[in-house]
Design an enzyme around this catalytic site. Structure first.
Site, short mmCIF file in Angstrom:
data_model
loop_
_atom_site.label_atom_id
_atom_site.label_comp_id
_atom_site.label_asym_id
_atom_site.label_seq_id
_atom_site.Cartn_x
_atom_site.Cartn_y
_atom_site.Cartn_z
N ASP A 18 0.97 -1.22 -0.17
CA ASP A 18 -0.37 0.09 -0.42
C ASP A 18 0.74 0.78 -0.22
O ASP A 18 1.78 1.47 0.92
CB ASP A 18 -0.99 -0.01 0.83
CG ASP A 18 -1.74 1.17 1.47
OD1 ASP A 18 -1.95 1.73 0.19
OD2 ASP A 18 -2.54 0.93 2.38
N MET A 19 0.43 2.08 -1.37
CA MET A 19 1.52 3.37 -1.10
C MET A 19 1.16 3.74 -0.13
O MET A 19 -0.30 4.06 0.44
CB MET A 19 1.21 3.97 -1.79
CG MET A 19 1.70 2.81 -3.35
SD MET A 19 3.02 1.98 -3.87
CE MET A 19 4.53 3.66 -3.67
N ARG A 60 -1.56 15.32 9.82
CA ARG A 60 -2.28 14.57 10.70
C ARG A 60 -1.92 14.68 11.99
O ARG A 60 -2.69 14.68 12.89
CB ARG A 60 -1.64 12.83 9.99
CG ARG A 60 -2.44 13.15 8.41
CD ARG A 60 -2.27 11.52 8.27
NE ARG A 60 -3.14 10.67 7.00
CZ ARG A 60 -2.68 9.36 6.05
NH1 ARG A 60 -2.11 8.41 6.55
NH2 ARG A 60 -2.87 9.60 4.74
N GLU A 121 -2.10 0.52 -4.73
CA GLU A 121 -2.33 -0.89 -3.70
C GLU A 121 -2.22 -1.72 -5.17
O GLU A 121 -2.33 -2.20 -5.63
CB GLU A 121 -3.00 -0.69 -3.03
CG GLU A 121 -4.81 -1.38 -3.71
CD GLU A 121 -6.19 -1.71 -2.70
OE1 GLU A 121 -5.70 -2.29 -1.12
OE2 GLU A 121 -7.51 -0.72 -2.54
#
Length: 671
Positions: A18-19, A60, A121
């Site tokens: 998953d990138m 985030r 992905e």
């Protein structure tokens, strides 16, 4: 309850790569000055600064989430860098990110079977590579292990207080007493770590990975430790992983099924399913779903990596939230045209680069009604056979939308002038599916979909022989009579290969996932049959002999209708004098057939001239077999009209004068 363990021979090594916040990484590669800064990629529109589609890990930490709008993100993190997604045709253009994803896939596919699940992905089946490593260089024999491998998170790994994390990982990987399952998994850890390093070196993208014995567990593991890390799930740790996993976090349990498990059975985690027997789950949710739930509670999944580097479908969509919702057919058609244009480009690119064709066009939309208690009724999806070409896709997409709208609004809601109820469209998308590879040796298929600069060869009647140009008017100069199951056949003279395209005339036969109720017939006037030389000879023979079609296969495909005879009828109104002359000539010709042959020839010549002038078609081009559908008396009269030199067999006519006339079957033209 112990977790079921498959036989050793069934053990697979599966990785899910998953990138990490992939869209942001693509933009940071374009603008290196953004690295290390709180960044988000925004799909811009005028409403609250657009929607965020990717958020960097720095942003985030400041409280920015993907669910926010651009204005909200700036309020939460004033220093955030908002990068706008490229725009084309009034909507987001993701081609930049698709191309970047393809770079990653080309690297990962070198080590095993590879399935591209989305833009960012990929699933990998590394079983063969792990088997080879275990046979040639088992992990316990390695003196040096790469630092990236030692950063792996192994669920269930025993570790005492004070033990070095990396040394504990080394000990687990190099265990000599490990069973074959864990040894294969250890090989997978080393392989995936090396692949991630190679991706970073060649593309500058970091990625995370999950490594397990099936796709379901690998998918769950890949998101547990991010960014730029990998997580491993041995069999011994499956129950520990699932026992605390919220049921809504499991793939395919985030919707109504997961809600039903919570409300009806009191299931909050996947591990809670272990208390129910397979029979009990089948009673609640059916045999297939019940068995599937019983399996996933034990970490069992038989889904295999498909070995697919290319997408299963192509799609283009756009949302219209809040006040931007569409409320007229003209605006809907405008956006469908834009979406169809993008879809057509992707189909053409796929055809050119990968030699693949799609066969099904599907329209999806989200909508709501005003002044209706059933305002949350789902807008139906509609499908039809896919026709290549921008204009054709645009036309078919709009026809699909109108059919879906009629069903959505009911028999009275969508009528013009009805102000009691209105509709609003909040999302539109068109997609092409049922994509298949073109068989090798069928290079001529390209001629069917693409316009050629050189003029095509034509037959005596002007029909295109070599190919059909991809233009709306490709069929205007050639009229070809077809049965209800006509197929387009391209004949390549230099190779001797004949390729039959999917049957677009009979959706139930070629499109096994599209029901009759959901299929909207697309206009057939633009579908052209390209005859081979053999078909031309057979057609000529049929017209010359006027034989009946006795072949059972031909009968099953449907006989031509008499309506086809009058397709090219010249509907120009005749003057009163001309009408009277026609009546006189027709009456005279019938009397002459029974009296004088010399006079008959003269009258027949006049009839022939009138027929060629007013009807506008050639008698020799009419398929005589269509007469089999008519009553016997009408057949005789019509044949006498088409072939005046042949005398009627009066012995078979009724003597009471009650013989029907063809005029009774066809109403007169509007003058």
């Amino acid at each position: 309850m112990p977790v079921a363990r498959p036989e050793t021979s069934d053990v697979r090594v599966i990785a899910h790569v998953d990138m990490d916040c992939f869209y942001v990484q693509v933009e940071q590669r374009k603008q290196p000055e953004l690295r290390g800064l709180p960044t988000a990629v925004v799909q811009y529109n005028e409403w609250q600064g657009g929607g965020l589609i990717a958020v960097s890990y720095e942003a985030r930490k400041c409280g920015v989430k993907r669910s926010m709008r651009g204005d909200e993100a700036k309020a939460a993190c004033p220093e955030i860098q908002l990068v706008q997604v490229p725009v084309a045709r009034g909507k987001a253009d993701l081609n930049l990110y698709r191309s970047a994803g393809s770079e990653v896939v080309s690297i990962l596919a070198q080590s095993g079977k590879c399935e591209r699940a989305s833009i960012d992905e990929v699933y990998l089946d590394l079983t063969d590579a792990a088997e080879s490593m275990l046979a040639d260089a088992p992990p316990e024999s390695l003196e040096l292990i790469d630092e990236e491998v030692l950063k792996s998170h192994i669920l269930g790994m025993s570790r005492k207080d004070g033990d070095d994390f990396k040394e504990s990982v080394r000990d687990w990987i190099c265990r000599k007493d490990a069973d074959r399952r864990d040894k294969l998994l250890s090989c997978g850890i080393i392989i995936v770590a090396e692949l991630r390093k190679q991706v970073l070196k060649e593309t500058e993208f970091t990625c995370s990975a999950g490594i397990a014995h099936n796709k379901m567990l690998a998918k769950l593991a890949s998101g547990m430790n991010k960014p730029a890390q990998q997580t491993v799930v041995p069999y011994s740790a499956v129950q520990e992983l699932l026992s605390s996993l919220p049921v809504k976090k499991m793939k395919q349990l985030g919707g109504k099924l997961g809600t039903s498990l919570q409300t009806d059975l009191g299931v909050d985690t996947v591990g809670d399913l272990l208390q129910f027997s397979e029979t009990k789950l089948q009673e609640h949710y059916g045999i297939n779903t019940g068995t599937w739930l019983w399996n996933i509670a034990r970490g069992i999944s038989g889904e295999e990596v498909q070995g697919r580097l290319l997408p299963k479908s192509h799609g283009s969509g756009k949302t219209f939230p809040g006040p931007r919702a569409l409320k007229s057919l003209s605006t809907v058609q405008h956006w469908l045209n834009q979406l169809s244009e993008e879809l057509s480009e992707r189909l053409s690119s796929d055809l050119e680069l990968n030699k693949r064709i799609a066969s099904t066009l599907t329209l999806h939309a989200s909508a709501f009604k005003s002044r209706d208690s059933d305002s949350h009724k789902k807008f139906p999806s509609k499908s039809c056979p896919l026709r290549y070409g921008v204009t054709k896709i645009q036309e078919d997409a709009f026809n699909l939308f109108q059919a879906a709208l009629r069903e959505y609004m009911g028999p009275f809601g969508s009528k013009p002038g009805n102000k009691q109820e209105t509709w609003r469209i909040t999302g539109l998308s068109v997609s092409a599916s049922k994509i298949v590879d073109i068989p090798s040796g069928t290079s001529s298929i390209m001629r069917y979909f693409q316009s050629q600069s050189t003029a095509p060869s034509r037959s005596a009647d002007g029909c295109v022989q070599d190919h059909v140009e991809m233009t709306p008017s490709a069929t205007e100069g050639c009229s070809v009579q077809r049965s209800t199951e006509a197929q387009a056949i391209i004949h390549e003279e230099d190779t001797g290969v004949t390729y039959t395209l999917p049957n677009f005339e009979n959706p139930d036969k070629d499109i096994d996932l599209v029901s009759k109720e959901d299929v909207v017939s697309c206009p057939s006037s633009e579908v052209t049959v390209i005859p081979t030389q053999l078909e031309s000879n057979r057609s000529t023979q049929t017209k010359r002999t006027g034989r009946k079609i006795n072949n059972q296969n031909e009968k099953n495909r449907g006989m031509p209708s008499i309506v086809d005879i009058f397709k090219n009828y010249n509907a120009t109104p005749l003057s009163k004098q001309e009408t009277q002359e026609d009546s006189t000539v027709s009456s005279t010709s019938r009397r002459a057939n029974f009296s004088s042959s010399s006079h008959s020839n003269k009258v027949n010549q006049e009839v022939e001239e009138r027929r060629e002038t007013d009807w506008g078609y050639k008698i020799d081009e009419i398929d005589q077999s269509v007469f089999d559908e008519l009553p016997a008396e009408i057949q005789r009269e019509l044949r006498s009209f088409l072939h005046p030199n042949k005398r009627l067999n009066t012995s078979k006519s009724k003597g009471d004068g009650s013989t029907s006339s063809i005029a009774h079957y066809f109403p007169p033209l509007n003058r």
